[in-house]
Design an enzyme around this catalytic site. Structure first.
Site, PDB file in Angstrom:
ATOM      1  N   THR A  46      47.061  37.464  38.243  1.00 54.51           N
ATOM      2  CA  THR A  46      47.929  38.558  37.796  1.00 54.51           C
ATOM      3  C   THR A  46      49.311  38.436  38.408  1.00 54.51           C
ATOM      4  OG1 THR A  46      45.996  39.986  37.563  1.00 54.51           O
ATOM      5  CG2 THR A  46      48.132  41.081  37.681  1.00 54.51           C
ATOM      6  N   TYR A 134      35.873  33.476  43.801  1.00 60.56           N
ATOM      7  CA  TYR A 134      36.398  34.109  42.593  1.00 60.56           C
ATOM      8  C   TYR A 134      35.903  33.320  41.388  1.00 60.56           C
ATOM      9  CZ  TYR A 134      39.958  35.927  39.295  1.00 60.56           C
ATOM     10  OH  TYR A 134      40.626  36.494  38.228  1.00 60.56           O
ATOM     11  N   LYS A 162      34.444  37.863  43.912  1.00 62.39           N
ATOM     12  CA  LYS A 162      35.028  38.609  42.799  1.00 62.39           C
ATOM     13  C   LYS A 162      34.467  37.981  41.527  1.00 62.39           C
ATOM     14  CE  LYS A 162      39.337  39.442  40.283  1.00 62.39           C
ATOM     15  NZ  LYS A 162      40.784  39.106  40.181  1.00 62.39           N
ATOM     16  N   VAL A 204      38.333  44.468  42.002  1.00 66.18           N
ATOM     17  CA  VAL A 204      39.664  43.861  42.103  1.00 66.18           C
ATOM     18  C   VAL A 204      40.307  44.055  40.741  1.00 66.18           C
ATOM     19  CG1 VAL A 204      41.010  41.814  42.655  1.00 66.18           C
ATOM     20  CG2 VAL A 204      38.799  42.200  43.775  1.00 66.18           C
TER      21      VAL A 204
END
EC number: 4.3.3.7
Length: 302
Positions: A46, A134, A162, A204
């Site tokens: 992001t 992740y 995540k 998250v």
């Protein structure tokens, strides 16, 4: 360390000429802290990590540690397609004061499950920072399976995952791995409440860039098992989730931030939100501002 609750994957504000906007960055950091966000991720997907130069990465992370250090954890995105480079980036983040590293499965190269185990163990063995795994196969082309995560969770320096896959079966397979030394975090806003009600430690989030106080409330409700209130608030946010998926992340969320004066654009090959969605963006900006105002702390309600 143990990460939990509402964690924001921060967008990176740029000026109209494409340079880092540090005034906007510090304002974004301060707004997250004031809203009750429980940790932040700097230079994740992001945050357009792939578009950042090393000096910019350093400056963003240094500023985040200066603003938030001692108040909430600062997690640095350090995952790259090569293991040695990931280790070097993790060392870089540690030297700048990060509290943990968010390490994505190596993008594009599509390692085997054995390769993933070797990769993450090498990063964790180096020992510079606690590692949060992740998994986001839609971006990387690689899916880390629950049995691989279970093998890695035994490492004392790997402290969580995540998980961005949205299927309930994936979260159910990961939840038994939770413990004092390993957190299971959702990486998917639309299904985060379902995951937290099932026992996930937190989320998250992309959406919490623009509704941080509402997302803190959402996480508190879901983690406390208050299903009715959590689902009611989540239902109010589903239009936002839909909007954030209308074009590739972080294009939509940056369109909303820009309407608040936080940043002015993206870096190619990402482009600004299509003109066809401009009216929807205006309406969504008004809607999320109204929702956020209900949950913002009294001294920050204006």
């Amino acid at each position: 360390m143990r990460l939990s609750g509402s964690i924001t994957a921060l967008a990176t504000p740029f000026t109209a000429t494409g340079e880092l906007d540090f005034d906007a960055w510090r304002g974004l950091l301060q707004a997250q802290r004031q809203a009750g966000t429980q940790a932040v991720v700097v230079a994740g997907s992001t945050g357009e990590a792939a578009a950042l130069f090393n000096t910019e990465y350093d400056a963003l992370l240094r500023a985040a540690v200066e603003e938030l250090g001692g108040h909430l954890p600062v997690v640095a995105g350090t995952g790259l397609s090569n293991t040695t480079m990931t280790i070097e980036q993790t060392r870089r983040a540690a030297a700048l004061g990060a509290d943990a590293a968010l390490v994505v499965t190596p993008p594009y190269v599509r390692p085997t499950q054995a390769g993933l185990v070797a990769h993450f163990r090498a990063v964790a063995d180096d020992g510079e920072l606690p590692v949060v795994l992740y998994n986001v196969p839609g971006r990387t082309g690689c899916d880390m399976l629950p049995e691989t995560t279970a093998e890695l969770a035994a490492h004392e320096r790997i402290v969580g995952i995540k998980e961005a896959r949205s299927e309930p079966e994936r979260m159910q397979a990961l939840l038994p791995l939770r413990g004092d030394g390993f957190a299971v975090l959702s990486g998917d806003d639309p299904t985060a409440v379902r995951a937290m009600l099932a026992g996930a430690d937190g989320i998250v989030s992309v959406a919490s860039n623009v509704v941080p106080a509402a997302f803190r409330r959402l996480a508190d409700l879901a983690r406390a098992g208050n299903e009715a209130d959590a689902q009611a608030l989540d239902a109010r946010l589903h239009a936002l989730y839909d909007f954030l998926g209308i074009e590739p992340n972080p294009i939509p969320v940056k369109a909303l931030l820009a309407r608040r004066g936080v940043g002015r654009g993206l870096r190619l090959p990402l482009t600004e939100l299509s003109a066809a969605h401009a009216g929807l963006a205006e309406r969504m900006a008004e809607e999320v501002a109204a929702i956020e105002s209900e949950f913002a702390p009294a001294d920050n309600a204006s």
